[in-house]
Design a protein around this motif. Structure first.
Motif, PDB file in Angstrom:
ATOM      1  N   SER A   1       0.845  -1.191   0.000  1.00  0.00           N
ATOM      2  CA  SER A   1       0.000   0.000   0.000  1.00  0.00           C
ATOM      3  C   SER A   1       0.879   1.240   0.000  1.00  0.00           C
ATOM      4  O   SER A   1       1.869   1.310   0.735  1.00  0.00           O
ATOM      5  CB  SER A   1      -0.893   0.002   1.246  1.00  0.00           C
ATOM      6  OG  SER A   1      -1.497   1.257   1.417  1.00  0.00           O
TER       7      SER A   1
ATOM      8  N   VAL B   1      -1.649  -6.985   2.876  1.00  0.00           N
ATOM      9  CA  VAL B   1      -3.043  -7.192   3.287  1.00  0.00           C
ATOM     10  C   VAL B   1      -3.765  -5.869   3.530  1.00  0.00           C
ATOM     11  O   VAL B   1      -4.996  -5.820   3.480  1.00  0.00           O
ATOM     12  CB  VAL B   1      -3.148  -8.109   4.527  1.00  0.00           C
ATOM     13  CG1 VAL B   1      -2.660  -9.522   4.192  1.00  0.00           C
ATOM     14  CG2 VAL B   1      -2.396  -7.535   5.718  1.00  0.00           C
TER      15      VAL B   1
ATOM     16  N   ALA C   1      -6.443  -4.692   1.055  1.00  0.00           N
ATOM     17  CA  ALA C   1      -7.777  -5.309   1.073  1.00  0.00           C
ATOM     18  C   ALA C   1      -8.844  -4.361   1.622  1.00  0.00           C
ATOM     19  O   ALA C   1     -10.040  -4.593   1.418  1.00  0.00           O
ATOM     20  CB  ALA C   1      -7.757  -6.596   1.893  1.00  0.00           C
TER      21      ALA C   1
ATOM     22  N   ASP D   1     -12.088  -0.907  -2.022  1.00  0.00           N
ATOM     23  CA  ASP D   1     -12.858  -1.543  -3.088  1.00  0.00           C
ATOM     24  C   ASP D   1     -12.101  -1.511  -4.404  1.00  0.00           C
ATOM     25  O   ASP D   1     -12.253  -2.406  -5.229  1.00  0.00           O
ATOM     26  CB  ASP D   1     -14.207  -0.844  -3.285  1.00  0.00           C
ATOM     27  CG  ASP D   1     -15.137  -1.051  -2.108  1.00  0.00           C
ATOM     28  OD1 ASP D   1     -14.989  -2.065  -1.390  1.00  0.00           O
ATOM     29  OD2 ASP D   1     -16.014  -0.192  -1.896  1.00  0.00           O
TER      30      ASP D   1
ATOM     31  N   THR E   1      -9.258  -4.790  -8.168  1.00  0.00           N
ATOM     32  CA  THR E   1      -9.624  -5.040  -6.779  1.00  0.00           C
ATOM     33  C   THR E   1      -8.532  -5.885  -6.118  1.00  0.00           C
ATOM     34  O   THR E   1      -7.750  -6.553  -6.796  1.00  0.00           O
ATOM     35  CB  THR E   1     -10.966  -5.789  -6.666  1.00  0.00           C
ATOM     36  OG1 THR E   1     -10.807  -7.096  -7.240  1.00  0.00           O
ATOM     37  CG2 THR E   1     -12.096  -5.032  -7.359  1.00  0.00           C
ATOM     38  N   TYR E   2      -8.516  -5.860  -4.803  1.00  0.00           N
ATOM     39  CA  TYR E   2      -7.544  -6.664  -4.066  1.00  0.00           C
ATOM     40  C   TYR E   2      -7.683  -8.157  -4.404  1.00  0.00           C
ATOM     41  O   TYR E   2      -6.683  -8.803  -4.735  1.00  0.00           O
ATOM     42  CB  TYR E   2      -7.692  -6.421  -2.562  1.00  0.00           C
ATOM     43  CG  TYR E   2      -6.746  -7.248  -1.727  1.00  0.00           C
ATOM     44  CD1 TYR E   2      -5.447  -6.820  -1.500  1.00  0.00           C
ATOM     45  CD2 TYR E   2      -7.153  -8.449  -1.149  1.00  0.00           C
ATOM     46  CE1 TYR E   2      -4.570  -7.566  -0.730  1.00  0.00           C
ATOM     47  CE2 TYR E   2      -6.281  -9.206  -0.378  1.00  0.00           C
ATOM     48  CZ  TYR E   2      -4.988  -8.758  -0.177  1.00  0.00           C
ATOM     49  OH  TYR E   2      -4.129  -9.500   0.574  1.00  0.00           O
ATOM     50  N   PRO E   3      -8.915  -8.728  -4.351  1.00  0.00           N
ATOM     51  CA  PRO E   3      -9.015 -10.151  -4.676  1.00  0.00           C
ATOM     52  C   PRO E   3      -8.530 -10.476  -6.095  1.00  0.00           C
ATOM     53  O   PRO E   3      -7.893 -11.509  -6.316  1.00  0.00           O
ATOM     54  CB  PRO E   3     -10.504 -10.461  -4.528  1.00  0.00           C
ATOM     55  CG  PRO E   3     -11.035  -9.409  -3.612  1.00  0.00           C
ATOM     56  CD  PRO E   3     -10.213  -8.189  -3.910  1.00  0.00           C
TER      57      PRO E   3
ATOM     58  N   LEU F   1      -4.688 -10.259  -6.182  1.00  0.00           N
ATOM     59  CA  LEU F   1      -4.199 -11.471  -5.529  1.00  0.00           C
ATOM     60  C   LEU F   1      -4.264 -12.659  -6.496  1.00  0.00           C
ATOM     61  O   LEU F   1      -3.296 -13.398  -6.657  1.00  0.00           O
ATOM     62  CB  LEU F   1      -5.039 -11.733  -4.275  1.00  0.00           C
ATOM     63  CG  LEU F   1      -4.722 -12.939  -3.421  1.00  0.00           C
ATOM     64  CD1 LEU F   1      -3.338 -12.840  -2.818  1.00  0.00           C
ATOM     65  CD2 LEU F   1      -5.763 -13.077  -2.321  1.00  0.00           C
TER      66      LEU F   1
ATOM     67  N   PRO G   1      -0.615 -13.252   0.427  1.00  0.00           N
ATOM     68  CA  PRO G   1      -0.948 -12.126   1.308  1.00  0.00           C
ATOM     69  C   PRO G   1       0.022 -12.072   2.481  1.00  0.00           C
ATOM     70  O   PRO G   1       0.417 -13.109   3.025  1.00  0.00           O
ATOM     71  CB  PRO G   1      -2.360 -12.452   1.801  1.00  0.00           C
ATOM     72  CG  PRO G   1      -2.896 -13.469   0.845  1.00  0.00           C
ATOM     73  CD  PRO G   1      -1.704 -14.232   0.347  1.00  0.00           C
TER      74      PRO G   1
END
Length: 162
Positions: free
Chosen positions: A71, A124, A127, A130, A146-148, A151, A158
Motif C-alpha cells: 500500500s 493485506v 484489502a 474496493d 480489486t484486491y481479490p 491477488l 498475502p
C-alpha cells in the motif's frame, strides 16, 4: 504510450487472466498526462488516497527477485518480511536487476506482464479498499483492480509487510 511494449505486455496479461475492476468490467491500462513515480503522485493524479496505490517494489533475495505489492500508505518493513520468508535479509534491487527480471523500469513496474513469473507478496492493507491502482509497465500507465483480483492474477501471497 498505450503502444509501448511494456504496456501491451501488462494489458495482455490482464486480458489473459480475465482481470476485473471494481465494477466487474475488464481491467484496462490507462495513460496519465505525466509519469507518476511515487504513490503520492499517482494518488494525486487519480484523485484517490495514497493507500489505494499498490506500489510494486522489487527486492533481491538470494539472487532472485521478490515483488512486494505494498500500500502506498506505508513503507515495507524489510526485517519483518525477511523474517516471514525465513531469509537473513532483503536487498533493495538495483535498477538493472529490476529491468532484467521485470523488463520494466523503477517507477513503472507492474505487478504482472514480466518475462517470467516473479515471486510476489501482497500487502493485506490493500484489502481495505474496493478499488486499488497499480502501475501499468511505464511510469505514465496505471490500471484499476480489486484486491481479490490482484491477488488472483499475480498468484501473490498475502502478507503484513509494514
Amino acid at each position: 504510450m498505450l503502444s509501448h511494449p511494456n504496456v501491451i505486455a501488462v494489458q495482455h496479461a490482464l486480458d489473459a487472466a480475465d482481470a476485473r475492476d471494481h465494477t466487474g468490467a475488464g481491467c484496462r491500462v490507462i495513460v496519465l498526462a505525466d509519469g507518476v513515480h511515487t504513490a503520492a503522485a499517482a494518488a494525486a493524479a487519480l484523485g484517490v488516497e495514497p493507500a489505494q496505490i499498490a506500489n510494486s517494489l522489487i527486492f533481491e533475495v538470494d539472487g532472485e527477485p521478490l515483488l512486494v505489492l505494498t500500500s502506498g500508505g506505508h513503507r515495507v518493513d524489510t526485517a519483518k518480511v525477511a523474517a516471514e520468508l525465513g531469509v537473513a535479509k532483503l536487498r533493495r534491487a538495483t535498477p538493472e536487476f529490476v529491468r532484467e527480471h521485470t523488463g520494466q523500469v523503477i517507477g513503472g513496474v507492474a505487478p504482472l506482464g514480466h518475462p517470467k513469473p516473479v515471486r510476489t507478496l501482497i500487502d493485506v492493507a490493500l484489502a481495505a479498499y474496493d478499488q486499488i491502482w497499480a502501475a501499468g509497465g511505464v511510469p505514465q500507465a496505471v490500471f484499476p483492480i480489486t484486491y481479490p483480483e490482484l491477488l488472483r492474477v499475480t498468484s501473490a501471497t498475502p502478507a503484513e509487510v509494514a
